[in-house]
Design an enzyme around this catalytic site. Structure first.
Site, PDB file in Angstrom:
ATOM      1  N   TYR A 217      -2.295  -6.451  87.408  1.00 28.22           N
ATOM      2  CA  TYR A 217      -3.356  -7.368  87.758  1.00 28.22           C
ATOM      3  C   TYR A 217      -3.434  -7.669  89.076  1.00 28.22           C
ATOM      4  O   TYR A 217      -4.589  -7.665  89.775  1.00 28.22           O
ATOM      5  CB  TYR A 217      -3.231  -8.485  86.796  1.00 28.22           C
ATOM      6  CG  TYR A 217      -4.462  -9.621  87.100  1.00 28.22           C
ATOM      7  CD1 TYR A 217      -5.549  -9.479  86.563  1.00 28.22           C
ATOM      8  CD2 TYR A 217      -4.215 -10.714  87.811  1.00 28.22           C
ATOM      9  CE1 TYR A 217      -6.851 -10.357  86.909  1.00 28.22           C
ATOM     10  CE2 TYR A 217      -5.076 -11.506  88.129  1.00 28.22           C
ATOM     11  CZ  TYR A 217      -6.542 -11.492  87.582  1.00 28.22           C
ATOM     12  OH  TYR A 217      -7.451 -12.279  87.655  1.00 28.22           O
TER      13      TYR A 217
ATOM     14  N   SER B  54      -8.745 -12.902  92.967  1.00 29.64           N
ATOM     15  CA  SER B  54      -7.873 -13.837  92.348  1.00 29.64           C
ATOM     16  C   SER B  54      -6.932 -14.324  93.461  1.00 29.64           C
ATOM     17  O   SER B  54      -6.837 -13.804  94.495  1.00 29.64           O
ATOM     18  CB  SER B  54      -7.437 -13.356  91.279  1.00 29.64           C
ATOM     19  OG  SER B  54      -6.042 -13.975  90.899  1.00 29.64           O
TER      20      SER B  54
END
Length: 282
Positions: A160, A147
Protein backbone atom coordinates in the site's frame (compact mmCIF):
# COMPACT_ATOMS: atom_id res chain seq x y z
CA UNK A 1 -2.10 30.64 -14.81
CA UNK A 2 -4.34 30.14 -11.78
CA UNK A 3 -5.86 26.67 -11.49
CA UNK A 4 -8.15 27.46 -8.57
CA UNK A 5 -11.88 26.94 -9.05
CA UNK A 6 -13.28 29.44 -6.58
CA UNK A 7 -16.79 28.77 -7.87
CA UNK A 8 -17.88 25.17 -8.34
CA UNK A 9 -21.50 25.87 -9.20
CA UNK A 10 -22.31 24.24 -12.53
CA UNK A 11 -18.88 22.61 -12.83
CA UNK A 12 -18.53 18.95 -13.78
CA UNK A 13 -16.77 16.77 -11.19
CA UNK A 14 -15.98 13.07 -11.59
CA UNK A 15 -15.12 10.98 -8.53
CA UNK A 16 -13.84 7.40 -8.74
CA UNK A 17 -14.64 4.91 -6.00
CA UNK A 18 -17.62 7.14 -5.27
CA UNK A 19 -20.09 4.64 -3.83
CA UNK A 20 -18.75 4.81 -0.26
CA UNK A 21 -16.21 6.34 2.09
CA UNK A 22 -14.07 9.28 1.03
CA UNK A 23 -15.31 9.09 -2.56
CA UNK A 24 -18.98 9.40 -1.63
CA UNK A 25 -18.30 12.21 0.82
CA UNK A 26 -16.27 14.08 -1.80
CA UNK A 27 -19.15 13.74 -4.26
CA UNK A 28 -21.56 15.12 -1.66
CA UNK A 29 -19.26 18.01 -0.78
CA UNK A 30 -18.87 19.07 -4.42
CA UNK A 31 -22.63 18.67 -4.96
CA UNK A 32 -23.33 21.01 -2.05
CA UNK A 33 -21.28 23.61 -3.93
CA UNK A 34 -23.60 23.21 -6.91
CA UNK A 35 -21.39 21.00 -9.06
CA UNK A 36 -22.88 18.36 -11.31
CA UNK A 37 -21.46 14.99 -10.37
CA UNK A 38 -20.22 11.92 -12.20
CA UNK A 39 -20.04 8.95 -9.83
CA UNK A 40 -17.99 5.90 -10.80
CA UNK A 41 -17.54 2.64 -8.93
CA UNK A 42 -17.51 -1.14 -9.48
CA UNK A 43 -20.36 -1.82 -7.03
CA UNK A 44 -23.60 -1.37 -8.98
CA UNK A 45 -25.97 -1.56 -5.99
CA UNK A 46 -23.97 0.87 -3.85
CA UNK A 47 -23.53 3.16 -6.86
CA UNK A 48 -27.30 3.43 -7.32
CA UNK A 49 -27.77 4.32 -3.65
CA UNK A 50 -25.05 6.97 -3.98
CA UNK A 51 -26.70 8.37 -7.13
CA UNK A 52 -29.96 8.80 -5.24
CA UNK A 53 -28.17 10.59 -2.39
CA UNK A 54 -26.46 13.02 -4.76
CA UNK A 55 -29.61 13.63 -6.79
CA UNK A 56 -31.45 14.46 -3.57
CA UNK A 57 -29.05 17.39 -3.15
CA UNK A 58 -30.60 18.96 -6.24
CA UNK A 59 -27.76 18.65 -8.73
CA UNK A 60 -27.45 16.61 -11.96
CA UNK A 61 -25.81 13.26 -11.33
CA UNK A 62 -24.49 10.63 -13.72
CA UNK A 63 -23.61 7.22 -12.27
CA UNK A 64 -21.34 4.95 -14.30
CA UNK A 65 -19.94 1.51 -13.57
CA UNK A 66 -16.19 1.82 -14.06
CA UNK A 67 -13.32 -0.44 -13.06
CA UNK A 68 -10.17 1.69 -12.86
CA UNK A 69 -8.14 -1.48 -13.21
CA UNK A 70 -9.54 -2.10 -16.70
CA UNK A 71 -8.57 0.05 -19.70
CA UNK A 72 -11.70 -0.75 -21.69
CA UNK A 73 -13.92 0.21 -18.78
CA UNK A 74 -12.11 3.54 -18.42
CA UNK A 75 -12.41 4.28 -22.13
CA UNK A 76 -16.14 3.59 -22.05
CA UNK A 77 -16.54 5.85 -19.04
CA UNK A 78 -14.64 8.69 -20.70
CA UNK A 79 -16.73 8.39 -23.86
CA UNK A 80 -19.99 8.48 -21.88
CA UNK A 81 -18.95 11.54 -19.90
CA UNK A 82 -17.76 13.36 -23.01
CA UNK A 83 -21.03 12.69 -24.79
CA UNK A 84 -23.16 13.74 -21.81
CA UNK A 85 -21.30 16.76 -20.43
CA UNK A 86 -18.06 17.35 -22.33
CA UNK A 87 -14.77 18.06 -20.55
CA UNK A 88 -14.43 17.63 -16.81
CA UNK A 89 -13.68 20.58 -14.58
CA UNK A 90 -12.42 18.36 -11.76
CA UNK A 91 -11.22 14.74 -11.79
CA UNK A 92 -10.94 13.13 -8.36
CA UNK A 93 -8.88 9.91 -8.50
CA UNK A 94 -10.03 8.30 -5.27
CA UNK A 95 -10.60 4.58 -6.01
CA UNK A 96 -8.11 2.36 -4.22
CA UNK A 97 -7.52 -0.83 -2.25
CA UNK A 98 -5.69 -1.60 1.00
CA UNK A 99 -3.76 -4.61 2.27
CA UNK A 100 -2.29 -5.28 5.70
CA UNK A 101 0.50 -7.83 5.63
CA UNK A 102 4.24 -8.30 5.91
CA UNK A 103 6.49 -7.92 2.89
CA UNK A 104 6.99 -11.69 2.54
CA UNK A 105 3.32 -12.39 3.31
CA UNK A 106 2.20 -10.17 0.42
CA UNK A 107 2.24 -12.39 -2.65
CA UNK A 108 2.92 -11.30 -6.21
CA UNK A 109 -0.75 -11.16 -7.18
CA UNK A 110 -1.48 -8.66 -4.41
CA UNK A 111 1.49 -6.47 -5.37
CA UNK A 112 0.30 -6.46 -8.98
CA UNK A 113 -3.31 -5.69 -8.10
CA UNK A 114 -2.25 -2.93 -5.71
CA UNK A 115 -0.22 -1.29 -8.46
CA UNK A 116 -2.94 -1.84 -11.06
CA UNK A 117 -5.69 -0.18 -9.03
CA UNK A 118 -3.90 2.39 -6.88
CA UNK A 119 -1.33 3.59 -9.42
CA UNK A 120 -2.25 2.64 -12.97
CA UNK A 121 -5.87 3.46 -12.20
CA UNK A 122 -4.80 7.05 -11.54
CA UNK A 123 -2.57 7.04 -14.62
CA UNK A 124 -5.22 5.72 -17.01
CA UNK A 125 -8.08 7.84 -15.68
CA UNK A 126 -5.90 10.92 -16.02
CA UNK A 127 -4.80 9.99 -19.53
CA UNK A 128 -8.44 9.44 -20.51
CA UNK A 129 -9.70 12.82 -19.31
CA UNK A 130 -6.72 15.20 -19.34
CA UNK A 131 -6.64 15.97 -23.11
CA UNK A 132 -10.20 17.35 -23.11
CA UNK A 133 -9.55 19.25 -19.87
CA UNK A 134 -6.48 20.94 -21.38
CA UNK A 135 -8.29 21.74 -24.62
CA UNK A 136 -11.21 23.39 -22.79
CA UNK A 137 -11.07 26.93 -21.46
CA UNK A 138 -11.02 27.87 -17.80
CA UNK A 139 -9.30 26.52 -14.71
CA UNK A 140 -9.53 22.77 -14.14
CA UNK A 141 -8.06 20.42 -11.59
CA UNK A 142 -6.94 16.84 -11.05
CA UNK A 143 -7.18 15.66 -7.43
CA UNK A 144 -5.28 12.48 -6.53
CA UNK A 145 -6.08 10.83 -3.21
CA UNK A 146 -2.84 9.43 -1.82
CA UNK A 147 -2.21 8.85 1.90
CA UNK A 148 0.00 9.85 4.78
CA UNK A 149 1.57 6.48 3.92
CA UNK A 150 2.76 8.09 0.70
CA UNK A 151 5.23 10.07 2.81
CA UNK A 152 5.44 8.09 6.02
CA UNK A 153 5.06 4.31 5.58
CA UNK A 154 4.32 1.90 8.41
CA UNK A 155 5.24 -1.73 9.08
CA UNK A 156 3.10 -4.32 7.28
CA UNK A 157 1.71 -1.97 4.62
CA UNK A 158 4.63 -2.16 2.18
CA UNK A 159 2.46 -2.74 -0.91
CA UNK A 160 0.00 0.00 0.00
CA UNK A 161 2.78 2.45 0.92
CA UNK A 162 4.55 1.68 -2.36
CA UNK A 163 1.42 2.52 -4.31
CA UNK A 164 0.77 5.77 -2.46
CA UNK A 165 4.41 6.85 -2.77
CA UNK A 166 3.92 6.37 -6.51
CA UNK A 167 0.78 8.52 -6.52
CA UNK A 168 2.64 11.33 -4.75
CA UNK A 169 5.54 11.15 -7.23
CA UNK A 170 3.19 10.97 -10.21
CA UNK A 171 1.23 13.99 -8.95
CA UNK A 172 4.38 16.06 -8.44
CA UNK A 173 5.78 15.27 -11.88
CA UNK A 174 2.43 15.87 -13.59
CA UNK A 175 2.02 19.20 -11.81
CA UNK A 176 5.40 20.30 -13.17
CA UNK A 177 4.47 19.27 -16.70
CA UNK A 178 1.19 21.19 -16.46
CA UNK A 179 2.78 24.38 -15.15
CA UNK A 180 1.42 27.30 -17.14
CA UNK A 181 -1.60 25.34 -18.37
CA UNK A 182 -5.21 25.63 -17.24
CA UNK A 183 -5.01 22.32 -15.32
CA UNK A 184 -3.62 22.09 -11.81
CA UNK A 185 -2.89 19.08 -9.60
CA UNK A 186 -3.69 18.47 -5.94
CA UNK A 187 -2.38 15.47 -4.04
CA UNK A 188 -4.34 14.63 -0.90
CA UNK A 189 -2.70 12.80 2.01
CA UNK A 190 -5.31 11.72 4.58
CA UNK A 191 -4.23 10.54 8.02
CA UNK A 192 -6.40 8.31 10.22
CA UNK A 193 -9.79 8.08 8.53
CA UNK A 194 -12.64 5.79 9.57
CA UNK A 195 -13.40 4.36 6.14
CA UNK A 196 -14.77 1.08 4.68
CA UNK A 197 -11.43 0.66 2.86
CA UNK A 198 -10.13 -1.15 5.95
CA UNK A 199 -13.03 -3.57 6.35
CA UNK A 200 -12.83 -7.35 6.04
CA UNK A 201 -9.92 -9.75 6.38
CA UNK A 202 -7.78 -8.35 3.58
CA UNK A 203 -4.58 -9.31 5.36
CA UNK A 204 -1.50 -11.50 5.24
CA UNK A 205 -0.84 -14.70 7.17
CA UNK A 206 1.31 -12.81 9.69
CA UNK A 207 -1.62 -10.65 10.79
CA UNK A 208 -3.67 -12.04 13.68
CA UNK A 209 -7.37 -11.62 14.37
CA UNK A 210 -6.35 -9.61 17.42
CA UNK A 211 -4.52 -7.14 15.22
CA UNK A 212 -7.48 -6.79 12.88
CA UNK A 213 -9.74 -6.07 15.84
CA UNK A 214 -7.24 -3.53 17.16
CA UNK A 215 -7.19 -1.89 13.75
CA UNK A 216 -10.97 -1.70 13.56
CA UNK A 217 -11.23 -0.32 17.10
CA UNK A 218 -8.46 2.22 16.56
CA UNK A 219 -9.87 3.65 13.33
CA UNK A 220 -13.36 3.77 14.83
CA UNK A 221 -12.25 5.63 17.97
CA UNK A 222 -9.35 7.72 16.63
CA UNK A 223 -10.23 8.21 12.97
CA UNK A 224 -12.20 11.12 11.63
CA UNK A 225 -15.25 10.80 9.39
CA UNK A 226 -14.50 10.81 5.62
CA UNK A 227 -16.51 14.04 5.34
CA UNK A 228 -13.55 15.84 6.96
CA UNK A 229 -11.37 14.76 4.05
CA UNK A 230 -14.06 15.80 1.59
CA UNK A 231 -14.26 19.30 3.05
CA UNK A 232 -10.49 19.66 2.75
CA UNK A 233 -10.56 18.38 -0.85
CA UNK A 234 -13.18 20.93 -1.91
CA UNK A 235 -11.23 23.72 -0.20
CA UNK A 236 -8.04 22.62 -1.98
CA UNK A 237 -9.89 22.69 -5.30
CA UNK A 238 -11.27 26.16 -4.67
CA UNK A 239 -7.92 27.57 -3.54
CA UNK A 240 -5.65 25.71 -5.94
CA UNK A 241 -3.71 23.98 -3.14
CA UNK A 242 -1.02 21.57 -4.30
CA UNK A 243 -0.68 19.43 -1.15
CA UNK A 244 -3.58 18.70 1.18
CA UNK A 245 -2.86 17.04 4.54
CA UNK A 246 -6.08 16.21 6.36
CA UNK A 247 -7.34 14.09 9.23
CA UNK A 248 -5.68 13.00 12.49
CA UNK A 249 -1.88 12.60 12.39
CA UNK A 250 -1.52 13.77 8.78
CA UNK A 251 0.19 17.09 9.53
CA UNK A 252 2.09 15.69 12.51
CA UNK A 253 3.41 12.89 10.31
CA UNK A 254 4.62 15.15 7.51
CA UNK A 255 6.26 17.52 10.02
CA UNK A 256 8.08 14.54 11.54
CA UNK A 257 9.33 13.47 8.10
CA UNK A 258 10.61 16.97 7.37
CA UNK A 259 12.32 17.31 10.73
CA UNK A 260 13.95 13.90 11.10
CA UNK A 261 13.55 10.63 9.23
CA UNK A 262 14.68 8.79 12.37
CA UNK A 263 11.98 10.55 14.41
CA UNK A 264 9.41 9.81 11.71
CA UNK A 265 10.19 6.08 11.80
CA UNK A 266 9.87 6.04 15.59
CA UNK A 267 6.56 7.87 15.27
CA UNK A 268 5.31 5.37 12.69
CA UNK A 269 6.39 2.24 14.59
CA UNK A 270 4.81 3.53 17.80
CA UNK A 271 1.60 4.24 15.94
CA UNK A 272 1.69 0.77 14.35
CA UNK A 273 1.69 -0.84 17.78
CA UNK A 274 -1.37 1.20 18.74
CA UNK A 275 -3.42 0.58 15.60
CA UNK A 276 -2.75 -3.12 15.05
CA UNK A 277 -0.34 -2.93 12.14
CA UNK A 278 2.18 -4.49 14.53
CA UNK A 279 1.26 -6.99 17.22
CA UNK A 280 2.16 -5.18 20.49
CA UNK A 281 2.60 -8.53 22.24
CA UNK A 282 5.12 -9.88 19.74
Amino acid sequence: MSNALATLNGKTVLVTGAASGIGLECAKAYARQGARIVLTDINAAALEIARAEISALGVPCLALLCNVGDSASISACAAAVSQEWGALDVLVNNAGIFYLGGFMETDAAIWQRMFQINVLGVVEMTRAFLPAMRAASGARRIVNIASLGGFLPAPNISAYAMSKHAVVGLSEALAMELTGSNVGVTVVCPGVINTPLLGGRNAGANITERQLQMQADYYRTHGCHPSEVASAVVKATQQGIAYCYTGPKAKLGIYAVRFSRRLARWFSIRGARDNGYLDPGA
